[in-house]
Design a protein around this motif. Structure first.
Motif, PDB file in Angstrom:
ATOM      1  N   PRO A  42      -4.080  27.270 -10.977  1.00  0.00           N
ATOM      2  CA  PRO A  42      -4.669  26.244 -12.072  1.00  0.00           C
ATOM      3  C   PRO A  42      -3.949  25.422 -12.915  1.00  0.00           C
ATOM      4  CG  PRO A  42      -5.893  28.453 -11.879  1.00  0.00           C
ATOM      5  CD  PRO A  42      -4.543  28.681 -11.057  1.00  0.00           C
ATOM      6  N   ALA A  43      -2.754  26.250 -13.487  1.00  0.00           N
ATOM      7  CA  ALA A  43      -1.798  25.603 -14.662  1.00  0.00           C
ATOM      8  C   ALA A  43      -1.091  24.556 -13.702  1.00  0.00           C
ATOM      9  CB  ALA A  43      -0.795  26.636 -15.172  1.00  0.00           C
ATOM     10  N   ALA A  44      -0.720  24.743 -12.708  1.00  0.00           N
ATOM     11  CA  ALA A  44       0.079  23.760 -11.681  1.00  0.00           C
ATOM     12  C   ALA A  44      -0.687  22.652 -11.327  1.00  0.00           C
ATOM     13  CB  ALA A  44       0.816  24.501 -10.566  1.00  0.00           C
ATOM     14  N   GLN A  45      -2.274  22.976 -10.739  1.00  0.00           N
ATOM     15  CA  GLN A  45      -2.976  21.923 -10.457  1.00  0.00           C
ATOM     16  C   GLN A  45      -3.005  20.975 -11.892  1.00  0.00           C
ATOM     17  OE1 GLN A  45      -6.695  23.549  -8.793  1.00  0.00           O
ATOM     18  NE2 GLN A  45      -5.516  24.247  -7.380  1.00  0.00           N
ATOM     19  N   LYS A  46      -3.285  21.535 -13.007  1.00  0.00           N
ATOM     20  CA  LYS A  46      -3.472  20.841 -14.425  1.00  0.00           C
ATOM     21  C   LYS A  46      -2.305  19.742 -14.579  1.00  0.00           C
ATOM     22  CE  LYS A  46      -4.924  21.246 -19.000  1.00  0.00           C
ATOM     23  NZ  LYS A  46      -5.365  22.183 -20.233  1.00  0.00           N
ATOM     24  N   LEU A 101       0.880  -1.246   0.016  1.00  0.00           N
ATOM     25  CA  LEU A 101      -0.017   0.011  -0.055  1.00  0.00           C
ATOM     26  C   LEU A 101       0.967   1.154  -0.005  1.00  0.00           C
ATOM     27  CD1 LEU A 101      -2.927   0.804   0.023  1.00  0.00           C
ATOM     28  CD2 LEU A 101      -2.710   1.137   2.556  1.00  0.00           C
ATOM     29  N   LEU A 102       0.691   2.104  -1.075  1.00  0.00           N
ATOM     30  CA  LEU A 102       1.307   3.325  -1.087  1.00  0.00           C
ATOM     31  C   LEU A 102       0.426   4.471  -0.788  1.00  0.00           C
ATOM     32  CD1 LEU A 102       3.041   2.702  -4.617  1.00  0.00           C
ATOM     33  CD2 LEU A 102       3.938   1.820  -2.507  1.00  0.00           C
ATOM     34  N   MET A 103       0.762   4.900   0.453  1.00  0.00           N
ATOM     35  CA  MET A 103      -0.088   5.921   0.890  1.00  0.00           C
ATOM     36  C   MET A 103       0.500   7.327   0.760  1.00  0.00           C
ATOM     37  SD  MET A 103      -1.286   4.073   4.694  1.00  0.00           S
ATOM     38  CE  MET A 103       0.465   3.501   4.862  1.00  0.00           C
ATOM     39  N   ILE A 104      -0.502   8.290   0.046  1.00  0.00           N
ATOM     40  CA  ILE A 104       0.023   9.415  -0.241  1.00  0.00           C
ATOM     41  C   ILE A 104      -0.318  10.409   0.648  1.00  0.00           C
ATOM     42  CG2 ILE A 104       0.089  11.081  -2.199  1.00  0.00           C
ATOM     43  CD1 ILE A 104      -1.052   8.774  -4.089  1.00  0.00           C
ATOM     44  N   TYR A 105       0.892  11.330   1.353  1.00  0.00           N
ATOM     45  CA  TYR A 105       0.644  12.398   2.228  1.00  0.00           C
ATOM     46  C   TYR A 105       0.967  13.436   1.578  1.00  0.00           C
ATOM     47  CZ  TYR A 105      -0.290   8.806   5.800  1.00  0.00           C
ATOM     48  OH  TYR A 105      -0.899   7.791   6.303  1.00  0.00           O
ATOM     49  N   SER A 106       0.110  14.845   1.731  1.00  0.00           N
ATOM     50  CA  SER A 106       0.475  16.099   1.272  1.00  0.00           C
ATOM     51  C   SER A 106      -0.190  16.865   2.162  1.00  0.00           C
ATOM     52  CB  SER A 106       0.422  16.413  -0.284  1.00  0.00           C
ATOM     53  OG  SER A 106      -1.008  16.098  -0.453  1.00  0.00           O
ATOM     54  N   ASN A 107       0.256  18.151   2.046  1.00  0.00           N
ATOM     55  CA  ASN A 107      -0.282  19.291   2.678  1.00  0.00           C
ATOM     56  C   ASN A 107      -1.594  19.982   1.956  1.00  0.00           C
ATOM     57  OD1 ASN A 107      -1.142  22.068   3.331  1.00  0.00           O
ATOM     58  ND2 ASN A 107       0.738  22.031   4.732  1.00  0.00           N
ATOM     59  N   GLU A 108      -2.840  19.514   2.040  1.00  0.00           N
ATOM     60  CA  GLU A 108      -3.909  20.128   1.527  1.00  0.00           C
ATOM     61  C   GLU A 108      -3.869  21.569   1.184  1.00  0.00           C
ATOM     62  OE1 GLU A 108      -7.550  19.096   3.467  1.00  0.00           O
ATOM     63  OE2 GLU A 108      -7.257  16.838   3.060  1.00  0.00           O
ATOM     64  N   GLN A 109      -3.622  22.236   2.180  1.00  0.00           N
ATOM     65  CA  GLN A 109      -3.694  23.967   1.878  1.00  0.00           C
ATOM     66  C   GLN A 109      -2.755  24.181   0.760  1.00  0.00           C
ATOM     67  OE1 GLN A 109      -6.141  25.777   3.053  1.00  0.00           O
ATOM     68  NE2 GLN A 109      -6.553  23.791   3.776  1.00  0.00           N
ATOM     69  N   GLN A 110      -1.378  23.376   0.735  1.00  0.00           N
ATOM     70  CA  GLN A 110      -0.487  23.896  -0.272  1.00  0.00           C
ATOM     71  C   GLN A 110      -0.984  23.514  -1.731  1.00  0.00           C
ATOM     72  OE1 GLN A 110       3.042  21.345   0.064  1.00  0.00           O
ATOM     73  NE2 GLN A 110       4.303  22.760  -1.261  1.00  0.00           N
ATOM     74  N   MET A 111      -1.550  22.466  -1.794  1.00  0.00           N
ATOM     75  CA  MET A 111      -2.359  22.164  -3.126  1.00  0.00           C
ATOM     76  C   MET A 111      -3.449  22.794  -3.442  1.00  0.00           C
ATOM     77  SD  MET A 111      -0.758  19.435  -3.854  1.00  0.00           S
ATOM     78  CE  MET A 111      -1.789  18.400  -5.271  1.00  0.00           C
TER      79      MET A 111
END
Length: 120
Positions: free
Chosen positions: A19-23, A4-14
């Motif tokens: 919009p271009a970076a999200q895409k 299981l590869l669990m992905i952790y990141s900072n939601e606020q950073q995301m």
């Protein structure tokens, strides 16, 4: 063996990404996912909704207590996962390193414990 590869990141950073970076990030995930499907590694995977939609259940004295939000406050939140098939831990770690969020968050890699291997 499954991992299981669990992905952790900072939601606020995301959320703060342009919009271009999200895409671009979404495109990177699409390409990664296609590659592990084609290689026969993918068993399951999903993106999770934001931590604000989470609930935590604890049973104390025989009664379920439900609270809004995650179990603990942390800088990084579980945002998704991949369940993969890999020959060994090294191969699973290699797959984890290719997950786009590894560039700004972290990927926890855990072997799945098959029921036939449970003690007792």
């Amino acid at each position: 063996m499954r991992y299981l590869l669990m992905i952790y990141s900072n939601e606020q950073q995301m959320v703060g990404m342009s919009p271009a970076a999200q895409k671009a990030m979404l495109q990177d995930y699409t390409e990664f996912t296609k590659s592990i499907v084609q290689a026969g590694h993918l068993r399951a995977g999903d993106r999770l909704r934001p931590v604000a939609t989470a609930s935590t259940v604890r049973v104390r004295d025989g009664k379920a207590v439900v609270t809004d939000g995650p179990f603990a406050e942390t800088r990084e939140q579980l945002g998704g996962y991949y369940l993969v098939e890999a020959k060994n831990l090294d191969e699973a770690l290699g797959l984890a390193a290719r997950i786009p969020s590894a560039r700004h968050g972290s990927i926890e890699v855990r072997p799945i414990w098959p029921p036939e291997d449970y003690p007792g």
